[in-house]
Design a protein around this motif. Structure first.
Motif, PDB file in Angstrom:
ATOM      1  N   PRO A 259      -2.754   7.176  -8.832  1.00  0.00           N
ATOM      2  CA  PRO A 259      -3.329   8.474  -8.454  1.00  0.00           C
ATOM      3  C   PRO A 259      -3.594   8.564  -6.960  1.00  0.00           C
ATOM      4  CG  PRO A 259      -4.392   7.622 -10.436  1.00  0.00           C
ATOM      5  CD  PRO A 259      -3.526   6.509  -9.912  1.00  0.00           C
ATOM      6  N   ALA A 260      -3.414   9.755  -6.403  1.00  0.00           N
ATOM      7  CA  ALA A 260      -3.617   9.969  -4.967  1.00  0.00           C
ATOM      8  C   ALA A 260      -5.013   9.529  -4.550  1.00  0.00           C
ATOM      9  CB  ALA A 260      -3.411  11.442  -4.631  1.00  0.00           C
ATOM     10  N   GLY A 261      -5.063   8.742  -3.484  1.00  0.00           N
ATOM     11  CA  GLY A 261      -6.337   8.288  -2.955  1.00  0.00           C
ATOM     12  C   GLY A 261      -6.903   7.055  -3.619  1.00  0.00           C
ATOM     13  N   GLU A 262      -6.318   6.638  -4.732  1.00  0.00           N
ATOM     14  CA  GLU A 262      -6.814   5.455  -5.435  1.00  0.00           C
ATOM     15  C   GLU A 262      -6.283   4.198  -4.753  1.00  0.00           C
ATOM     16  OE1 GLU A 262      -5.586   3.589  -9.568  1.00  0.00           O
ATOM     17  OE2 GLU A 262      -6.968   5.281  -9.858  1.00  0.00           O
TER      18      GLU A 262
ATOM     19  N   ASP B 149       0.830  -1.207   0.000  1.00  0.00           N
ATOM     20  CA  ASP B 149       0.000   0.000   0.000  1.00  0.00           C
ATOM     21  C   ASP B 149       0.864   1.257   0.000  1.00  0.00           C
ATOM     22  OD1 ASP B 149      -2.574   1.363   0.166  1.00  0.00           O
ATOM     23  OD2 ASP B 149      -1.958   1.909   2.190  1.00  0.00           O
ATOM     24  N   VAL B 150       1.893   1.301   0.843  1.00  0.00           N
ATOM     25  CA  VAL B 150       2.697   2.524   0.930  1.00  0.00           C
ATOM     26  C   VAL B 150       3.773   2.585  -0.153  1.00  0.00           C
ATOM     27  CG1 VAL B 150       2.243   2.870   3.387  1.00  0.00           C
ATOM     28  CG2 VAL B 150       4.255   1.540   2.692  1.00  0.00           C
ATOM     29  N   ALA B 151       4.361   1.437  -0.490  1.00  0.00           N
ATOM     30  CA  ALA B 151       5.472   1.440  -1.453  1.00  0.00           C
ATOM     31  C   ALA B 151       4.999   1.669  -2.889  1.00  0.00           C
ATOM     32  CB  ALA B 151       6.255   0.132  -1.367  1.00  0.00           C
ATOM     33  N   THR B 152       3.733   1.430  -3.155  1.00  0.00           N
ATOM     34  CA  THR B 152       3.200   1.684  -4.500  1.00  0.00           C
ATOM     35  C   THR B 152       2.403   2.976  -4.576  1.00  0.00           C
ATOM     36  OG1 THR B 152       1.130   0.452  -4.126  1.00  0.00           O
ATOM     37  CG2 THR B 152       3.039  -0.811  -4.920  1.00  0.00           C
ATOM     38  N   SER B 153       2.360   3.741  -3.495  1.00  0.00           N
ATOM     39  CA  SER B 153       1.509   4.941  -3.457  1.00  0.00           C
ATOM     40  C   SER B 153       1.918   5.975  -4.506  1.00  0.00           C
ATOM     41  CB  SER B 153       1.544   5.573  -2.061  1.00  0.00           C
ATOM     42  OG  SER B 153       2.868   5.956  -1.710  1.00  0.00           O
TER      43      SER B 153
ATOM     44  N   GLY C 289      10.825   0.314  -7.135  1.00  0.00           N
ATOM     45  CA  GLY C 289       9.533   0.346  -6.452  1.00  0.00           C
ATOM     46  C   GLY C 289       9.537   1.103  -5.148  1.00  0.00           C
ATOM     47  N   THR C 290      10.049   2.333  -5.144  1.00  0.00           N
ATOM     48  CA  THR C 290      10.137   3.111  -3.908  1.00  0.00           C
ATOM     49  C   THR C 290       9.136   4.250  -3.897  1.00  0.00           C
ATOM     50  OG1 THR C 290      12.499   2.628  -3.813  1.00  0.00           O
ATOM     51  CG2 THR C 290      11.684   4.410  -2.417  1.00  0.00           C
ATOM     52  N   SER C 291       8.408   4.382  -2.805  1.00  0.00           N
ATOM     53  CA  SER C 291       7.516   5.521  -2.594  1.00  0.00           C
ATOM     54  C   SER C 291       7.561   5.926  -1.131  1.00  0.00           C
ATOM     55  CB  SER C 291       6.060   5.179  -2.954  1.00  0.00           C
ATOM     56  OG  SER C 291       5.886   4.978  -4.334  1.00  0.00           O
ATOM     57  N   VAL C 292       7.306   7.207  -0.879  1.00  0.00           N
ATOM     58  CA  VAL C 292       7.146   7.739   0.470  1.00  0.00           C
ATOM     59  C   VAL C 292       5.828   8.509   0.488  1.00  0.00           C
ATOM     60  CG1 VAL C 292       8.086   9.286   2.232  1.00  0.00           C
ATOM     61  CG2 VAL C 292       9.640   7.898   0.834  1.00  0.00           C
ATOM     62  N   LEU C 293       5.008   8.264   1.488  1.00  0.00           N
ATOM     63  CA  LEU C 293       3.717   8.949   1.577  1.00  0.00           C
ATOM     64  C   LEU C 293       3.927  10.459   1.664  1.00  0.00           C
ATOM     65  CD1 LEU C 293       1.856   6.605   4.097  1.00  0.00           C
ATOM     66  CD2 LEU C 293       1.593   6.683   1.609  1.00  0.00           C
ATOM     67  N   PRO C 294       3.015  11.245   1.069  1.00  0.00           N
ATOM     68  CA  PRO C 294       3.210  12.703   1.007  1.00  0.00           C
ATOM     69  C   PRO C 294       3.504  13.362   2.346  1.00  0.00           C
ATOM     70  CG  PRO C 294       1.393  12.068  -0.407  1.00  0.00           C
ATOM     71  CD  PRO C 294       1.797  10.817   0.339  1.00  0.00           C
TER      72      PRO C 294
END
Length: 272
Positions: free
Chosen positions: A151-154, A143-147, A201-206
């Motif tokens: 699109p935001a909220g999807e 959930d977090v790593a693909t955020s 595959g790296t993401s950080v929540l806003p």
């Protein structure tokens, strides 16, 4: 090691790794074409043309593979491919969709990788290895790593979740969930072969961005590559984004730029 040698190692790794996590795949012209369900990022061919000429029969088979499954034929084209691939794609009406930079660095046994972090280790950050057998932790990680890739909220789609789960469970992978004071904040993964490790595959929540978390995730995965005895590390990035800037700060440099090509067609779904 020159850039062509790096490309051969990295394109081979990506082609084989994508084929292994997809639901369907076939070897073609020195690479692999893969399909992982409608709407999956894994619906693409990689590594084609690196070993020599690509025939018309090969490209016709590639087109048929994807058209029969209702999606646009799509592939990543390395600058070191045989020119027959370029002419064959042009004849079939393939279009440029985007650019992707492949960066690299080597890791030595005495590298102090965390000292490269511009502002030190982020306060309250813990990077936890993801256990693919822990469904709750795996879901949180996905959930977090693909955020940053939707699109935001999807919410994470079923297809996106399945291919991400396959990636986490892949035997050559390592994934880290980033926690800030125990709260999930982001994550990133890597795949390691005998010759090359790739960070992806790296993401950080806003709400947790601009704290150095992404850079810390890069540093930790570089350490992991060293632990596994792999001195060459790569990372793929779109030009000019935060990933590229963080990678440069941690010692990565450009190896080559790839083209993402696709053949549009009536009724064919576009893969992300």
């Amino acid at each position: 090691m020159n850039y062509r040698e790096i490309a051969i190692l990295e394109e081979t790794r990506q082609a084989e790794g994508t084929a292994e996590i997809a639901s369907e795949s076939e070897h073609i012209a020195g690479g692999w074409m893969a399909f992982a369900g409608m709407g999956s990022w894994a619906n693409q061919a990689c590594g084609i043309g690196m070993a020599g000429p690509v025939s018309d029969d090969d490209l016709d088979r590639l087109v048929d593979f994807y058209v029969q499954r209702g999606v646009e034929p799509r592939l990543e084209v390395c600058p070191f491919v045989d020119e027959t691939l370029i002419t064959g794609l042009a004849k079939r009406g393939f279009e440029l969709r985007e650019f992707e930079n492949v960066m690299f660095r080597t890791v030595a046994a005495d590298d102090d990788l965390r000292s490269l972090l511009e502002h030190g280790w982020p306060p309250g950050l813990e990077l936890v290895p993801v256990d693919a057998h822990d469904e709750g932790q795996t879901r949180t990680f996905i959930d977090v790593a693909t955020s940053g890739f939707r699109p935001a909220g999807e919410p994470v789609s079923d297809i996106f979740f399945q291919v991400s789960h396959n990636t986490v469970a892949h035997p050559r992978s390592s994934h880290y969930l980033a926690l800030i004071d125990g709260v999930p904040a982001g994550g990133g993964g890597m795949e390691t072969t005998a010759a090359v490790a790739c960070l992806f595959g790296t993401s950080v929540l806003p709400e947790f961005q601009r704290r150095g978390i992404q850079a810390a995730l890069i540093a930790r995965r570089l350490e992991r590559a060293r632990e596994l005895g792999c001195p060459l590390v790569t990372i793929h990035t779109r030009p000019g984004i935060a990933t590229e800037r963080n990678a440069r700060r941690l010692g990565f440099e450009m190896a080559y730029t790839k083209l993402i090509m696709a053949m549009p067609g009536e009724g064919l779904a576009v893969s992300p």
